[in-house]
Write an enzyme that holds these catalytic residues in place. Structure first.
Site, PDB file in Angstrom:
ATOM      1  N   TYR A   1       0.833  -1.208   0.000  1.00  0.00           N
ATOM      2  CA  TYR A   1       0.000   0.000   0.000  1.00  0.00           C
ATOM      3  C   TYR A   1       0.860   1.248   0.000  1.00  0.00           C
ATOM      4  CZ  TYR A   1      -3.191   3.540   1.853  1.00  0.00           C
ATOM      5  OH  TYR A   1      -3.919   4.679   2.050  1.00  0.00           O
TER       6      TYR A   1
ATOM      7  N   GLU B   1      -8.556  22.010 -35.103  1.00  0.00           N
ATOM      8  CA  GLU B   1      -9.429  23.014 -35.716  1.00  0.00           C
ATOM      9  C   GLU B   1      -8.647  24.055 -36.494  1.00  0.00           C
ATOM     10  OE1 GLU B   1     -12.505  24.479 -33.063  1.00  0.00           O
ATOM     11  OE2 GLU B   1     -12.464  22.573 -31.984  1.00  0.00           O
TER      12      GLU B   1
ATOM     13  N   GLU C   1      -3.363   6.696 -13.997  1.00  0.00           N
ATOM     14  CA  GLU C   1      -2.550   7.139 -12.856  1.00  0.00           C
ATOM     15  C   GLU C   1      -3.313   8.156 -12.008  1.00  0.00           C
ATOM     16  OE1 GLU C   1       1.663   7.520 -12.854  1.00  0.00           O
ATOM     17  OE2 GLU C   1       1.884   6.302 -14.666  1.00  0.00           O
TER      18      GLU C   1
END
Lengths: 371, 409
Positions: free
Chosen positions: B274, B358, B385
Site C-alpha cells: 500500500y 481546428e 494514474e
C-alpha cells in the site's frame, strides 16, 4: 411520429453495425437502402415527388435521432435532405424537380460539392471551371472534402462559368456519377469514419444546359442560403451525438462501484452530469428554435450560426466527459462512447468552421448595435 | 551519448533526497553550491546534463520514432526496434545507479525525456515513463541490495533490455485501487498468486512485472504486498485492449493462475505494498504531466506553422486576429506554467490538441498529418494514474503541495 420511426430504425437497423462500419471506415449499403425505405430521404419533398412533405423541423428531428446512434449515418441523411433536396426544391424548375426529386426520394444518394483544396472557408474563391461549349458546359477542376461522394449517384457541383466576374460567375450544376465524375481519394479520418469524404476530379465532364440549377451565376446565392439552413442540420447532429454519449455513459456510473458506492453518486460526478445535461438542453433549444424560425419564415441566420457553434462545443465537451465518467472502459473502443468524442470534432470544422460562425454572429451584432 | 559524458562529471549528479520539499521542476545546479541548490530555479534554466538529455532524446524521437508513429498507431502495435532503441540510448535507467547499468541522472532528466518523447509519440513516452518512474523507482527505493543487483541491470542495460510493467488495477478496483483482490497465498516460504490485473501498460512486451497482491485479505489494505515476477513464471495475457488513443502502447488484462513467486521476490517486505503504491503514484503522476505537456507542445508545433502557409480570403489564416488570440490562450508560456499538476496538464493537453485540429481545418481531421492523434492520445491523461476527479478530490482534501510535487521521503 417521425421521431419514433427514426429512433426504431436507428436502434434496430443501425446500432448493430455502428462499430464495424467505423472500424472499416465504410458505410453499409443496407443502411442507405433502409433510409430510403423508411422514407427518410425526402422528408420535406412534396408527396407528388415521392417525399413525406414534412417540415424542416421534422428533418432536424430525424437527423438528431440518427446521431444518437451513429453521427456518420446522421450526416449522410442530413446532407442529402438539407443540402441536396432543398436546393432542388427551392431553386429547381418544375421539370428539374419532376426529374430529380423522385430519384432522390427513392433510391439515389446525393452529394454537395463546393469545397476545393484551395477554398474551404473562402468558399467562393473556388476554381472549378465550367466552360460553355455550344449550349452545354464542360467542367474541369477538383472538389475536396465531399461528404457521401463515395456512394452518391447525384452531385450538385458549384463551378464558375466566368472567372472574370469573380463569385458572380459561380453556377450550380446537377450531374450524375456516370457523366465522368472520378473519385480521386477517400480520406482516412479521425471521426465519422463511415461517412465517405472524398476528393473528386472533373476532367472534361460534359453537363447539358438543362442541368443548370437556378440560372447562370446564381450559384453564390444558392450556396450561401443553403448553408445557412444546413448548419441547423449539423447542430441537430451534434445535439443527438451529445445525448447519445450521455445516455450511454451515465447509467454505467450508477452500476460501477468504487469506494463502496456507485461512482455516479459522488457529488462531484453528479454535478458534472447536471452541467452536461443543462448544456445539451440549451443547445437543443437553440437548434429547435432556429428550425422553427425557419419554418415560420422568420430570419434565422444568426440563430443558425449560434446553434451550430454552440452545439458543436457542447458535443465535444459532453462526449469528452462521457469517456472520463467511464474511466478505463471509456477509453477502449468496445463501448462506443469514445467514438462519439471522435465524431464530435468535425462539428467545429465542416459547414462553416467555428471561427466562421463567430464571425457571422459578430457581423449581426455589429449591425444591430451600431448606427 | 550522454551516458559516457556523465561518468566524467560526477558533480552534475544530484540525488533527489538532497533537495528540499520546495524543489522545483528544474533546478540550476551546474557550478553552484549546495546552498544555492535550495533556491527556486527558473523553468527555462537546465543543467548541462539535462540539456544533453533533451537533445539526445529529441534526436532519437525525430529520427527513429517519428517515421513509425502512424503505422504503430494504425496497427495498434509498438515497434520492437523502438523499445530496443530506448535501451540502446540509455533511456531506460535514468535514475538507476551506474553500477546497475543506469545513467545515475535526476528525476528531472527523466521528466525531460518523457516530455521530448511525447512531442513525437505519447505512446512511446508512456512506455518509457512507466518503466522509469514506476518500475525502476520501486526497486531503487524499496528493493534490498540483492534485489537491486539482480533486477536493475536487467531493466537498464541494452544487453538484457527487459521492459517493466506495473500491475495494480483490476476489473473491480480502479480508483479504489486498494480494494484489489489478487491473492498471494503463502505456501511454505514462497507465494502462489491468483487473480486478474487490468489496464496494464507495457504488459504485452514486458518481461518484468511488479504485482500488487494481498497476502492477508483479513487485514484489508495492510495485507497488500509488492511482488516482482518474470513473464515465464506463468503470467498470461488474457486480452489486449483496442483503444481510442495511445494505441501503440499495449494495455492488457493479465491472469495469474497459481503463479509461484519465491519469497526473495517480495519488495519492501510483507504488507508494505500500500505504502509503496501510494508513494510511487504520487511521483508517477508528474511523469504523466510531462507526457501531456510534450503532447500539447507536439500538437501546437505541428499545427501553427501550417496556419501561416494556408491562405484563405487572400492571407495566411494564422494572421486573423481571432486565430492569434486562440494561439495566445493555448500558447507555450501558459502550458509551461501549468505543467506541474497532472490534472491541469491533462486538461491543457486536450484543449490545445483539440484546437490544433481546428486550426488545420479539414486537413486536421484526416489521419494524414498526425495532429488528430495527439487529441486522441490526450484523453487518457484525465484517466490513468489517477482520474481527474480523484486528483480534484485529493488535491482539495490533502496537502496540495505533497500531492502535486515530488517529495523525497
Amino acid at each position: 411520429m417521425i421521431r419514433e420511426t427514426v429512433r426504431r430504425f436507428a436502434t434496430e437497423v443501425v446500432q448493430p453495425k455502428v462499430r464495424e462500419m467505423d472500424e472499416k471506415e465504410q458505410m453499409d449499403p443496407s443502411i442507405i437502402q433502409g433510409l430510403f425505405e423508411q422514407g427518410l430521404m425526402g422528408i420535406e419533398t412534396p408527396s407528388e415527388f415521392g417525399g413525406s412533405e414534412s417540415s424542416f423541423t421534422a428533418a432536424i428531428i430525424a437527423i438528431e435521432e440518427l446521431a444518437k446512434v451513429d453521427p456518420s449515418v446522421s450526416v449522410m441523411c442530413d446532407v442529402h435532405n438539407t443540402l441536396v433536396n432543398t436546393v432542388l426544391r427551392s431553386y429547381g424548375t418544375e421539370e428539374q424537380k419532376a426529374k430529380w426529386l423522385p430519384l432522390l426520394s427513392s433510391e439515389k444518394l446525393g452529394s454537395f460539392c463546393l469545397s476545393e483544396p484551395a477554398s474551404g472557408s473562402d468558399a467562393f474563391a473556388l476554381q472549378t471551371k465550367a466552360q460553355k461549349v455550344g449550349d452545354d458546359y464542360v467542367l474541369n477542376g477538383t472538389k475536396m472534402w465531399i461528404t457521401n461522394s463515395y456512394e452518391a449517384d447525384v452531385f450538385l457541383i458549384f463551378a464558375n462559368i466566368d472567372p472574370s466576374k469573380g463569385y458572380k460567375g459561380i453556377t450550380c450544376f446537377i450531374a450524375t456519377k456516370d457523366m465522368g465524375i472520378e473519385i480521386a481519394k477517400k480520406e482516412q479520418k479521425l471521426g465519422i469514419r463511415a461517412s465517405s469524404t472524398c476528393t473528386l476530379n472533373f476532367d472534361g465532364v460534359k453537363i447539358p444546359k438543362e442541368n443548370v440549377i437556378g440560372g447562370e451565376g446564381k450559384g453564390y446565392k444558392i450556396a450561401i442560403e443553403i448553408l445557412n439552413e444546413g448548419r441547423i442540420g449539423i447542430a441537430a447532429q451534434m445535439i443527438g451525438l451529445a445525448q447519445g454519449a450521455f445516455s450511454l455513459s451515465v447509467p454505467y456510473t450508477y452500476t460501477r462501484t468504487q469506494f463502496g458506492q456507485p461512482i455516479g453518486n459522488f457529488q462531484g460526478m453528479a454535478f458534472q452530469f447536471a452541467e452536461a445535461a443543462t448544456e445539451i438542453e440549451a443547445a437543443r433549444l437553440l437548434t429547435y428554435n432556429a428550425a422553427r424560425r425557419k419554418d415560420n419564415g422568420l430570419p434565422f441566420v444568426k440563430e443558425a450560426a449560434m446553434a451550430k457553434w454552440y452545439s458543436s462545443q457542447v458535443a465535444q465537451s459532453v462526449t469528452g466527459k462521457a469517456i472520463e465518467w467511464m474511466g478505463g472502459l471509456g477509453f477502449t473502443r468496445e463501448t462506443g462512447v469514445e467514438k462519439f468524442w471522435r465524431d464530435s470534432k468535425i462539428g467545429a470544422i465542416y459547414e462553416g468552421t467555428s471561427n466562421i460562425q463567430l464571425q457571422t454572429i459578430a457581423r449581426f451584432i455589429q449591425k444591430e448595435h451600431s448606427q
